[in-house]
Design a protein around this motif. Structure first.
Motif, mmCIF file in Angstrom:
data_model
loop_
_atom_site.group_PDB
_atom_site.id
_atom_site.type_symbol
_atom_site.label_atom_id
_atom_site.label_comp_id
_atom_site.label_asym_id
_atom_site.label_seq_id
_atom_site.Cartn_x
_atom_site.Cartn_y
_atom_site.Cartn_z
ATOM 1 N N TYR A 121 -8.097 6.769 -1.379
ATOM 2 C CA TYR A 121 -7.325 6.853 -0.149
ATOM 3 C C TYR A 121 -8.284 6.837 1.037
ATOM 4 O O TYR A 121 -9.249 7.605 1.090
ATOM 5 C CB TYR A 121 -6.468 8.119 -0.119
ATOM 6 C CG TYR A 121 -5.362 8.083 -1.148
ATOM 7 C CD1 TYR A 121 -4.115 7.540 -0.837
ATOM 8 C CD2 TYR A 121 -5.586 8.545 -2.438
ATOM 9 C CE1 TYR A 121 -3.112 7.478 -1.796
ATOM 10 C CE2 TYR A 121 -4.585 8.486 -3.406
ATOM 11 C CZ TYR A 121 -3.350 7.945 -3.069
ATOM 12 O OH TYR A 121 -2.371 7.874 -4.017
ATOM 13 N N THR A 122 -8.015 5.947 1.977
ATOM 14 C CA THR A 122 -8.854 5.792 3.153
ATOM 15 C C THR A 122 -8.157 6.308 4.401
ATOM 16 O O THR A 122 -6.942 6.169 4.537
ATOM 17 C CB THR A 122 -9.247 4.316 3.358
ATOM 18 O OG1 THR A 122 -10.010 4.198 4.570
ATOM 19 C CG2 THR A 122 -8.027 3.409 3.461
ATOM 20 N N SER A 129 0.826 -1.197 0.000
ATOM 21 C CA SER A 129 0.000 0.000 0.000
ATOM 22 C C SER A 129 0.866 1.254 0.000
ATOM 23 O O SER A 129 1.997 1.266 0.460
ATOM 24 C CB SER A 129 -0.921 0.011 1.225
ATOM 25 O OG SER A 129 -0.155 0.058 2.406
ATOM 26 N N VAL A 130 0.284 2.336 -0.539
ATOM 27 C CA VAL A 130 0.940 3.627 -0.574
ATOM 28 C C VAL A 130 0.294 4.507 0.482
ATOM 29 O O VAL A 130 -0.925 4.553 0.609
ATOM 30 C CB VAL A 130 0.792 4.276 -1.966
ATOM 31 C CG1 VAL A 130 1.362 5.680 -1.954
ATOM 32 C CG2 VAL A 130 1.492 3.423 -3.012
ATOM 33 N N TRP A 160 -3.361 8.790 5.342
ATOM 34 C CA TRP A 160 -4.225 8.216 4.314
ATOM 35 C C TRP A 160 -3.513 7.049 3.643
ATOM 36 O O TRP A 160 -2.352 7.155 3.278
ATOM 37 C CB TRP A 160 -4.592 9.272 3.279
ATOM 38 C CG TRP A 160 -5.278 10.460 3.869
ATOM 39 C CD1 TRP A 160 -4.691 11.590 4.351
ATOM 40 C CD2 TRP A 160 -6.682 10.616 4.066
ATOM 41 N NE1 TRP A 160 -5.638 12.448 4.829
ATOM 42 C CE2 TRP A 160 -6.872 11.884 4.667
ATOM 43 C CE3 TRP A 160 -7.794 9.820 3.795
ATOM 44 C CZ2 TRP A 160 -8.136 12.365 4.982
ATOM 45 C CZ3 TRP A 160 -9.057 10.303 4.111
ATOM 46 C CH2 TRP A 160 -9.210 11.562 4.699
ATOM 47 N N ARG A 161 -4.236 5.949 3.471
ATOM 48 C CA ARG A 161 -3.673 4.739 2.884
ATOM 49 C C ARG A 161 -4.367 4.430 1.555
ATOM 50 O O ARG A 161 -5.589 4.499 1.463
ATOM 51 C CB ARG A 161 -3.817 3.558 3.850
ATOM 52 C CG ARG A 161 -3.022 3.727 5.136
ATOM 53 C CD ARG A 161 -3.320 2.610 6.130
ATOM 54 N NE ARG A 161 -2.435 2.663 7.291
ATOM 55 C CZ ARG A 161 -2.648 3.397 8.364
ATOM 56 N NH1 ARG A 161 -3.723 4.158 8.442
ATOM 57 N NH2 ARG A 161 -1.802 3.389 9.381
ATOM 58 N N PRO A 203 5.194 8.937 2.314
ATOM 59 C CA PRO A 203 3.816 9.282 2.576
ATOM 60 C C PRO A 203 3.555 10.747 2.944
ATOM 61 O O PRO A 203 4.453 11.404 3.379
ATOM 62 C CB PRO A 203 3.436 8.382 3.737
ATOM 63 C CG PRO A 203 4.689 7.694 4.171
ATOM 64 C CD PRO A 203 5.778 8.030 3.233
ATOM 65 N N VAL A 204 2.241 11.228 2.805
ATOM 66 C CA VAL A 204 1.866 12.640 2.940
ATOM 67 C C VAL A 204 1.037 12.897 4.211
ATOM 68 O O VAL A 204 0.258 12.051 4.550
ATOM 69 C CB VAL A 204 1.040 13.046 1.710
ATOM 70 C CG1 VAL A 204 0.535 14.419 1.872
ATOM 71 C CG2 VAL A 204 1.859 12.934 0.471
ATOM 72 N N LEU A 205 1.119 14.076 4.872
ATOM 73 C CA LEU A 205 0.504 14.315 6.189
ATOM 74 C C LEU A 205 -0.579 15.393 6.141
ATOM 75 O O LEU A 205 -0.434 16.379 5.472
ATOM 76 C CB LEU A 205 1.595 14.723 7.158
ATOM 77 C CG LEU A 205 1.255 15.475 8.411
ATOM 78 C CD1 LEU A 205 0.653 14.576 9.438
ATOM 79 C CD2 LEU A 205 2.480 16.105 8.953
#
Length: 257
Positions: A108-109, A2-3, A32-33, A20-22
């Motif tokens: 994205y969850t 997963s990203v 977010w995944r 990953p982004v915040l």
């Protein structure tokens, strides 16, 4: 694999960080995944909106922050060709596996990575008038707030339970249960969650498990009932049982993380 996406919100400027982004909105940190979900499932959400990212902006940064600010949004799906992002209240777990590959889109969850979506489930006898409410829907990794989802047992005490088998011991601190979305959710009460490391004969054998948490109820429609342990717990089996009352055990979604 997963990203992960993290993004950061500012009133006048959004800054791209490393993937990953915040996302920080109203002092809330969001991770977010990435997950694949059928477009038909996203577009049929009970709450659904779309919006275009402003020209020159980062679509991912814009969309994840808008989703956070909406409050009800659990999932966002960017379209890199149109720069339009869709927002949905459908809950999708990071471990969800989409079966409709031809209709799948990247979304994205915000849900945490959990163990329930990969667990085996056994349960008491289900309500014969609700053949579509199968126990597997509790752990299929997706919940669209539809009245046909979830699991409903009979009203017999011997049937008001289900148990998750993780396949091996896992460590967690939260068990989340979502009540049914109708007005009869207030019948969701006196729910006991226990954990153990070996199989027992249900439901009598659940008393051999350690008590993880208890929900006195009553619940309100679609309530997210979150039971939390102050210390990490290791177990293979998680039992959920309605201990009293004349109504059935009726829940729509389960998470363990």
């Amino acid at each position: 694999m997963s990203v992960l996406v993290w993004c950061v919100w500012a009133t006048t400027l959004a800054v791209l960080l490393f993937l990953p982004v915040l996302s920080v909105v109203s002092n809330e940190l969001c991770l977010w995944r990435q997950v694949q979900v059928a477009h038909t499932k996203v577009s049929s959400s009970r709450m659904f909106e779309s919006d275009a990212a402003p020209p020159g902006s980062s679509e991912d940064l814009y969309c994840c922050n808008i989703c956070t600010r909406l409050g009800w949004c659990n999932l966002w799906c960017p379209d890199p060709f149109t720069m339009i992002c869709t927002f949905s209240n459908t809950i999708v777990m990071p471990t969800y596996v989409e079966t409709n590959k031809t209709d799948a889109i990247t979304c994205y969850t915000r849900r945490p990575k959990d163990y329930a979506a990969t667990a085996n489930i056994t349960a008491g006898k289900q309500h014969i008038r609700a053949p579509s409410k199968v126990k597997e829907s509790l752990v299929d990794g997706i919940y669209g707030f539809n009245s046909e989802e979830g699991f409903k047992t009979t009203t017999k005490d011997k049937d008001k339970w289900f148990v998750l088998d993780m396949g091996k011991e896992v460590t967690f601190t939260h068990v989340l249960l979502i009540a049914q979305r109708t007005s009869t959710a207030n019948r969701t009460a006196d729910i006991e969650v226990r954990v153990g490391t070996s199989a027992v004969m249900p439901p009598e054998g659940f008393t051999a498990y350690s008590l993880f948490g208890w929900f006195p109820g009553p619940a309100y429609p679609n309530q997210e009932i979150v039971l939390t342990s102050p210390q990490p717990v290791s177990a293979r089996f998680i039992s959920v049982q309605k201990m009293s009352g004349k109504s059935p055990l009726h829940l729509n979604h389960v998470e363990v993380y």
